[in-house]
Design a protein around this motif. Sequence first.
Motif, PDB file in Angstrom:
ATOM      1  N   GLY A 461       0.820  -1.211   0.000  1.00 42.74           N
ATOM      2  CA  GLY A 461       0.000   0.000   0.000  1.00 42.74           C
ATOM      3  C   GLY A 461       0.848   1.253   0.000  1.00 42.74           C
ATOM      4  N   ALA A 462       1.951   1.235   0.764  1.00 40.64           N
ATOM      5  CA  ALA A 462       2.857   2.389   0.794  1.00 40.64           C
ATOM      6  C   ALA A 462       3.513   2.595  -0.563  1.00 40.64           C
ATOM      7  CB  ALA A 462       3.914   2.194   1.876  1.00 40.64           C
ATOM      8  N   ALA A 463       3.972   1.502  -1.185  1.00 45.07           N
ATOM      9  CA  ALA A 463       4.625   1.613  -2.494  1.00 45.07           C
ATOM     10  C   ALA A 463       3.661   2.123  -3.553  1.00 45.07           C
ATOM     11  CB  ALA A 463       5.204   0.261  -2.902  1.00 45.07           C
ATOM     12  N   GLN A 464       2.415   1.682  -3.505  1.00 41.74           N
ATOM     13  CA  GLN A 464       1.441   2.121  -4.499  1.00 41.74           C
ATOM     14  C   GLN A 464       1.048   3.582  -4.311  1.00 41.74           C
ATOM     15  OE1 GLN A 464      -1.585  -0.879  -3.922  1.00 41.74           O
ATOM     16  NE2 GLN A 464      -0.689  -2.243  -5.457  1.00 41.74           N
ATOM     17  N   ALA A 465       1.231   4.104  -3.099  1.00 46.47           N
ATOM     18  CA  ALA A 465       0.925   5.513  -2.837  1.00 46.47           C
ATOM     19  C   ALA A 465       2.103   6.434  -3.150  1.00 46.47           C
ATOM     20  CB  ALA A 465       0.508   5.689  -1.371  1.00 46.47           C
ATOM     21  N   ALA A 466       3.261   5.856  -3.441  1.00 45.72           N
ATOM     22  CA  ALA A 466       4.462   6.660  -3.688  1.00 45.72           C
ATOM     23  C   ALA A 466       4.354   7.395  -5.013  1.00 45.72           C
ATOM     24  CB  ALA A 466       5.700   5.776  -3.667  1.00 45.72           C
ATOM     25  N   SER A 467       5.016   8.547  -5.087  1.00 42.38           N
ATOM     26  CA  SER A 467       4.992   9.366  -6.299  1.00 42.38           C
ATOM     27  C   SER A 467       6.201   9.144  -7.188  1.00 42.38           C
ATOM     28  CB  SER A 467       4.918  10.852  -5.927  1.00 42.38           C
ATOM     29  OG  SER A 467       3.761  11.128  -5.171  1.00 42.38           O
ATOM     30  N   TYR A 468       7.349   8.838  -6.589  1.00 44.04           N
ATOM     31  CA  TYR A 468       8.579   8.726  -7.374  1.00 44.04           C
ATOM     32  C   TYR A 468       8.724   7.323  -7.957  1.00 44.04           C
ATOM     33  CZ  TYR A 468      10.196  13.293  -5.771  1.00 44.04           C
ATOM     34  OH  TYR A 468      10.324  14.636  -5.537  1.00 44.04           O
ATOM     35  N   ASP A 469       9.575   7.225  -8.969  1.00 43.99           N
ATOM     36  CA  ASP A 469       9.769   5.955  -9.667  1.00 43.99           C
ATOM     37  C   ASP A 469      10.655   4.986  -8.901  1.00 43.99           C
ATOM     38  OD1 ASP A 469       8.237   6.870 -11.794  1.00 43.99           O
ATOM     39  OD2 ASP A 469       9.967   7.707 -12.845  1.00 43.99           O
ATOM     40  N   VAL A 470      11.452   5.481  -7.952  1.00 42.37           N
ATOM     41  CA  VAL A 470      12.342   4.639  -7.170  1.00 42.37           C
ATOM     42  C   VAL A 470      11.888   4.688  -5.721  1.00 42.37           C
ATOM     43  CG1 VAL A 470      14.739   4.150  -6.535  1.00 42.37           C
ATOM     44  CG2 VAL A 470      14.223   5.210  -8.750  1.00 42.37           C
ATOM     45  N   VAL A 471      11.858   3.520  -5.070  1.00 44.88           N
ATOM     46  CA  VAL A 471      11.433   3.454  -3.673  1.00 44.88           C
ATOM     47  C   VAL A 471      12.514   2.793  -2.832  1.00 44.88           C
ATOM     48  CG1 VAL A 471       8.967   3.402  -4.236  1.00 44.88           C
ATOM     49  CG2 VAL A 471      10.225   1.255  -4.015  1.00 44.88           C
ATOM     50  N   MET A 472      12.548   3.169  -1.566  1.00 43.68           N
ATOM     51  CA  MET A 472      13.479   2.584  -0.601  1.00 43.68           C
ATOM     52  C   MET A 472      12.688   2.175   0.633  1.00 43.68           C
ATOM     53  SD  MET A 472      16.349   4.561   1.667  1.00 43.68           S
ATOM     54  CE  MET A 472      17.033   3.806   3.149  1.00 43.68           C
ATOM     55  N   LYS A 473      12.871   0.958   1.073  1.00 45.27           N
ATOM     56  CA  LYS A 473      12.250   0.494   2.317  1.00 45.27           C
ATOM     57  C   LYS A 473      13.155   0.891   3.488  1.00 45.27           C
ATOM     58  CE  LYS A 473      10.886  -3.706   4.771  1.00 45.27           C
ATOM     59  NZ  LYS A 473      11.995  -3.724   5.763  1.00 45.27           N
ATOM     60  N   MET A 474      12.605   1.607   4.455  1.00 40.67           N
ATOM     61  CA  MET A 474      13.362   2.031   5.630  1.00 40.67           C
ATOM     62  C   MET A 474      12.707   1.452   6.878  1.00 40.67           C
ATOM     63  SD  MET A 474      14.244   5.895   7.031  1.00 40.67           S
ATOM     64  CE  MET A 474      15.636   6.211   5.948  1.00 40.67           C
ATOM     65  N   ASP A 475      13.506   0.884   7.759  1.00 38.68           N
ATOM     66  CA  ASP A 475      12.983   0.354   9.015  1.00 38.68           C
ATOM     67  C   ASP A 475      12.911   1.452  10.064  1.00 38.68           C
ATOM     68  OD1 ASP A 475      12.669  -2.096   7.892  1.00 38.68           O
ATOM     69  OD2 ASP A 475      14.394  -3.034   8.858  1.00 38.68           O
ATOM     70  N   ASP A 476      11.988   1.300  10.993  1.00 40.58           N
ATOM     71  CA  ASP A 476      11.707   2.398  11.921  1.00 40.58           C
ATOM     72  C   ASP A 476      12.760   2.583  13.005  1.00 40.58           C
ATOM     73  OD1 ASP A 476      11.157   0.164  13.441  1.00 40.58           O
ATOM     74  OD2 ASP A 476       9.020   0.591  13.714  1.00 40.58           O
TER      75      ASP A 476
END
Length: 615
Positions: A461-476
């Motif tokens: 859900g977070a990835a589908q809401a992203a605007s940019y073409d590249v995504v990074m998963k960050m842990d809290d």
Amino acid sequence: MAWTLRGGRDRQRDSAAPPAQEAAAPRRPVNDLFRGLAGTTLVLVTDPEAVPLLPKDPTALDARVVHLWEHDLPDEWEVGVEPGWSSVLLVTMDRSTLRRAAAELPDTGPVTEVGVWLVGARDVAVVVPRPEWTPVRRLEVQQLERPGRGVSMVFGFVRTVRSRRVLQEVAVQAVQSSRRERSGLVTAYAGRRPAPGLDLRAAILTDPTAAVDPERVVPPDVVVAGPSLAGTELTEHHVLGRAPVVVTDPGLDPVDELVFTPRGWRREPPHPVVDLAELTGPAGVTEQTVKRARGHRAVRLDLGTTPTADLLKLTMAGIPTLVTGSDPRLAPELSELLAAAPELDDTLVRDAWSVKLRRATFDHHSTLAWRDGLAGRAGAARLRTGPAGLPGLSVLLATKREHELEGAVARVAAQVGAEIELVVATHGFTADKARLTEILGREPVLLAFDDDVLFGDVLTGAAQAASYDVVMKMDDDDWYSPHAAHDLLMARRFSGADVVGFPAEFVHLAEHDETIRRNHASECWTTFVAGGSLTLSRDLLREVGWFRPVRRWVDGQLLSMVIASGGTVYRTHGLDYVLMRHTHGHTWDGDPDGFRADGTVDRTWQGFRPPEEGL
């Protein structure tokens, strides 16, 4: 020089020679390479340094040698006119000179065989023929010896082809990249050679006014010209609706960051500091020079006698470089780093200085940064991207731990050198958007999921809401340096990998309140990176079905799907990241003492100790 045309039939290869792909031999004499090419061979030499490595008497091998820096071959061969050769062989030092020469190759007319000889290379690579090519009847890749050296690749075709297209495709595939060289900026050159890096659309002009020829259907945005053409202004081109901009002061030529990379970094090289002169020959710094330099603690050079381009190749590759002299054209940030060289006996200090050198070189002297600067000067704002020409990045932060959220958002707010969007997906609670906006300095994308939603679905859900073409998963809860996002994007660029990430090299073990540094390899191809650093395109994520709908091991599941689909994974340096290992609360299990297994620990510190030397 006058070129004779070919009459009659070509001298054909022995009909007994095996068709299709031939078996590899241990090494092949260079003269045999020449003898094995069909008919008379036109030999295109890109650099003077390669000339001494040619056979002593090329004419005896039915070869004609042409120097690309002084040739009179036509840019386009007349239809119906056949040249006096059946094959073309491009002779160049390594991948960097191959990619630079690709844009300025002349047309050589129809031929049946095309070869490339990289005289300064050691690694054999195979190019995949393009589907629109004439069928390939022979593909031969070989390491060479006497009187030259290096590696060669020869394509034999069923029907004649244009060698320029084949050679340009070899240049494109010479670097490992799942993403081809694509840029909306169209450049041309007048009175100077093309800049390093691949720009196959670049027109080579004898006169900058040719850029506005009404018959030119792809006019350039920028004409990079020699200093003697300063002050030249062009008229409007009817296709552009504006005049191309003439730039005569583009600064230092960029370094091809897809060739000179940190890959192969050695934390503990066996040899001491060495003078650059002991590693190089007439060609200066080549790929082989960088490989030899990796075995030394540092390289020493004097800018009074060494071309600045050679320095930049070393620093782009992360080679610790001790410099005397200066060049005002260097970026101030890089000059300051070079002037403040640290003691390099400590491996952590040496690693950190290498990272700083490659980062400063990439940000100011890469082809990405160079083209981004040209786009700005041309007024082509839409062609500009983020800092240093890097793409924007959407950070995906999914968390069940409300007490960790503000600290994680603060770590995103501290990121520098990258254009970042933060997507926060809370899992089982609702966040205070006003408070997160205050910490971040801008509004995050905020999503809320019920506690019973699978963790993989939260990330999707977070990835589908992203605007940019590249995504990074960050842990809290993990620690990230302010350069983490930038360095992951930089590694994605120079490696060409589908997924990039950090090693879990630094780990804080809460059970023991200690920080350990493990002997993890970095700057290498791999099958695993730290889950809190996974960086990839949304397109790839979509193609593998997003994050798998599971509760645990979501990172490993994604990597498995990428690798199974033929994707590549690259692990960059580990100085931007510390894995925080608590006693509970992870979506993965593991014995904390497993992080301290014999032979895996480089050093330990009591308490939490991030590698701040990398900042």
